[in-house]
Scaffold this motif. Sequence first.
Motif, PDB file in Angstrom:
ATOM      1  N   GLY A   1      29.518  -9.369  -1.890  1.00 48.02           N
ATOM      2  CA  GLY A   1      28.519  -8.874  -2.818  1.00 48.02           C
ATOM      3  C   GLY A   1      27.698  -9.944  -3.519  1.00 48.02           C
ATOM      4  O   GLY A   1      26.847  -9.621  -4.327  1.00 48.02           O
ATOM      5  N   TRP A   2      27.914 -11.237  -3.235  1.00 53.26           N
ATOM      6  CA  TRP A   2      27.170 -12.257  -3.959  1.00 53.26           C
ATOM      7  C   TRP A   2      26.002 -12.840  -3.207  1.00 53.26           C
ATOM      8  O   TRP A   2      25.409 -13.798  -3.629  1.00 53.26           O
ATOM      9  N   LEU A   3      25.635 -12.275  -2.090  1.00 51.19           N
ATOM     10  CA  LEU A   3      24.487 -12.801  -1.366  1.00 51.19           C
ATOM     11  C   LEU A   3      23.218 -12.051  -1.745  1.00 51.19           C
ATOM     12  O   LEU A   3      23.245 -10.856  -2.033  1.00 51.19           O
TER      13      LEU A   3
ATOM     14  N   ILE B   1      22.637 -18.939   5.320  1.00 48.17           N
ATOM     15  CA  ILE B   1      23.483 -18.026   4.566  1.00 48.17           C
ATOM     16  C   ILE B   1      24.436 -18.837   3.691  1.00 48.17           C
ATOM     17  O   ILE B   1      24.925 -18.386   2.692  1.00 48.17           O
ATOM     18  N   GLY B   2      24.681 -20.072   4.077  1.00 50.64           N
ATOM     19  CA  GLY B   2      25.555 -20.979   3.349  1.00 50.64           C
ATOM     20  C   GLY B   2      26.027 -22.081   4.266  1.00 50.64           C
ATOM     21  O   GLY B   2      25.517 -22.259   5.369  1.00 50.64           O
ATOM     22  N   GLN B   3      27.018 -22.821   3.775  1.00 52.32           N
ATOM     23  CA  GLN B   3      27.592 -23.877   4.601  1.00 52.32           C
ATOM     24  C   GLN B   3      29.092 -23.699   4.664  1.00 52.32           C
ATOM     25  O   GLN B   3      29.718 -23.271   3.701  1.00 52.32           O
ATOM     26  N   ILE B   4      29.640 -24.003   5.827  1.00 56.40           N
ATOM     27  CA  ILE B   4      31.073 -23.847   6.044  1.00 56.40           C
ATOM     28  C   ILE B   4      31.645 -25.160   6.559  1.00 56.40           C
ATOM     29  O   ILE B   4      30.971 -25.918   7.259  1.00 56.40           O
ATOM     30  N   GLN B   5      32.881 -25.406   6.153  1.00 53.17           N
ATOM     31  CA  GLN B   5      33.602 -26.590   6.615  1.00 53.17           C
ATOM     32  C   GLN B   5      34.983 -26.130   7.064  1.00 53.17           C
ATOM     33  O   GLN B   5      35.637 -25.337   6.376  1.00 53.17           O
ATOM     34  N   PHE B   6      35.409 -26.610   8.220  1.00 60.34           N
ATOM     35  CA  PHE B   6      36.721 -26.275   8.770  1.00 60.34           C
ATOM     36  C   PHE B   6      37.652 -27.463   8.612  1.00 60.34           C
ATOM     37  O   PHE B   6      37.230 -28.608   8.764  1.00 60.34           O
TER      38      PHE B   6
ATOM     39  N   TYR C   1      33.705 -22.396   2.149  1.00 58.46           N
ATOM     40  CA  TYR C   1      32.369 -21.855   2.350  1.00 58.46           C
ATOM     41  C   TYR C   1      31.628 -21.896   1.030  1.00 58.46           C
ATOM     42  O   TYR C   1      32.166 -21.476   0.003  1.00 58.46           O
ATOM     43  N   MET C   2      30.417 -22.419   1.055  1.00 55.46           N
ATOM     44  CA  MET C   2      29.589 -22.487  -0.154  1.00 55.46           C
ATOM     45  C   MET C   2      28.244 -21.831   0.138  1.00 55.46           C
ATOM     46  O   MET C   2      27.647 -22.081   1.178  1.00 55.46           O
ATOM     47  N   CYS C   3      27.809 -21.000  -0.805  1.00 54.24           N
ATOM     48  CA  CYS C   3      26.498 -20.356  -0.627  1.00 54.24           C
ATOM     49  C   CYS C   3      25.657 -20.532  -1.882  1.00 54.24           C
ATOM     50  O   CYS C   3      24.811 -19.709  -2.195  1.00 54.24           O
ATOM     51  N   GLY C   4      25.907 -21.585  -2.604  1.00 55.07           N
ATOM     52  CA  GLY C   4      25.157 -21.876  -3.816  1.00 55.07           C
ATOM     53  C   GLY C   4      26.052 -22.593  -4.813  1.00 55.07           C
ATOM     54  O   GLY C   4      27.229 -22.820  -4.559  1.00 55.07           O
ATOM     55  N   GLY C   5      25.499 -22.927  -5.968  1.00 58.52           N
ATOM     56  CA  GLY C   5      26.236 -23.683  -6.970  1.00 58.52           C
ATOM     57  C   GLY C   5      27.520 -23.020  -7.444  1.00 58.52           C
ATOM     58  O   GLY C   5      28.539 -23.661  -7.600  1.00 58.52           O
ATOM     59  N   GLU C   6      27.489 -21.734  -7.664  1.00 56.37           N
ATOM     60  CA  GLU C   6      28.677 -21.026  -8.155  1.00 56.37           C
ATOM     61  C   GLU C   6      29.064 -19.902  -7.204  1.00 56.37           C
ATOM     62  O   GLU C   6      29.492 -18.836  -7.628  1.00 56.37           O
ATOM     63  N   CYS C   7      28.898 -20.128  -5.933  1.00 57.68           N
ATOM     64  CA  CYS C   7      29.139 -19.091  -4.938  1.00 57.68           C
ATOM     65  C   CYS C   7      29.897 -19.710  -3.775  1.00 57.68           C
ATOM     66  O   CYS C   7      29.404 -20.640  -3.142  1.00 57.68           O
TER      67      CYS C   7
END
Length: 184
Positions: free
Chosen positions: A54-56, A130-135, A153-159
């Motif tokens: 719900g945060w996108l 949509i964001g960035q992911i790291q494995f 997974y990051m999709c913004g400063g607080e997401c």
Amino acid sequence: MTKPVKTDFYILTLLIVSFLGCKSEPSEIEKYQIISEVLNHSYGHPTDDENGLGWLDLSKDYNALFVIKHTNQIPSDIEIVDQYLKLNNYSEFSIDELKKYREWDINRIIGYDRYQLESEGNKELDSHYIGQIQFSSISFNKGFDRAIIYTSYMCGGECGEGLLFHLSKSNKWEIEKVEVIWVS
């Protein structure tokens, strides 16, 4: 004279059974299958709202997911995952394996087509991430039929979120469960 032959036969049989019963470490292809399974689980739904809890911002059309190619997790993530493994008595998996450095080649990730995968060096100017992911690296049990992998997974400063995926293999690698380690 027949006793030594019988003993040799039993020893040879035991060695063959032991050798055939040993499982070898999963191949690189299998490791990329695990990555694909994780991506399809978390970022393969028909709507982004199902992925993003719900945060996108659904007013945007996303066409790309930025993949950080290396496994260098931040120390606080490693500490949280280590505490989780100890608390839940997952001693069959090693935090040292999860934090081993490796680089993932996004071109080897197959079976994922929800978003265009991009990383440093192959960014497109018109991409809307949509964001960035790291494995992390993958930690396997001794039988090489169970594995865990951590993603941040990051999709913004607080997401964002940190997830620990538990996988098992019978015919192919499948996700057993996903644990939310942190969410922002």
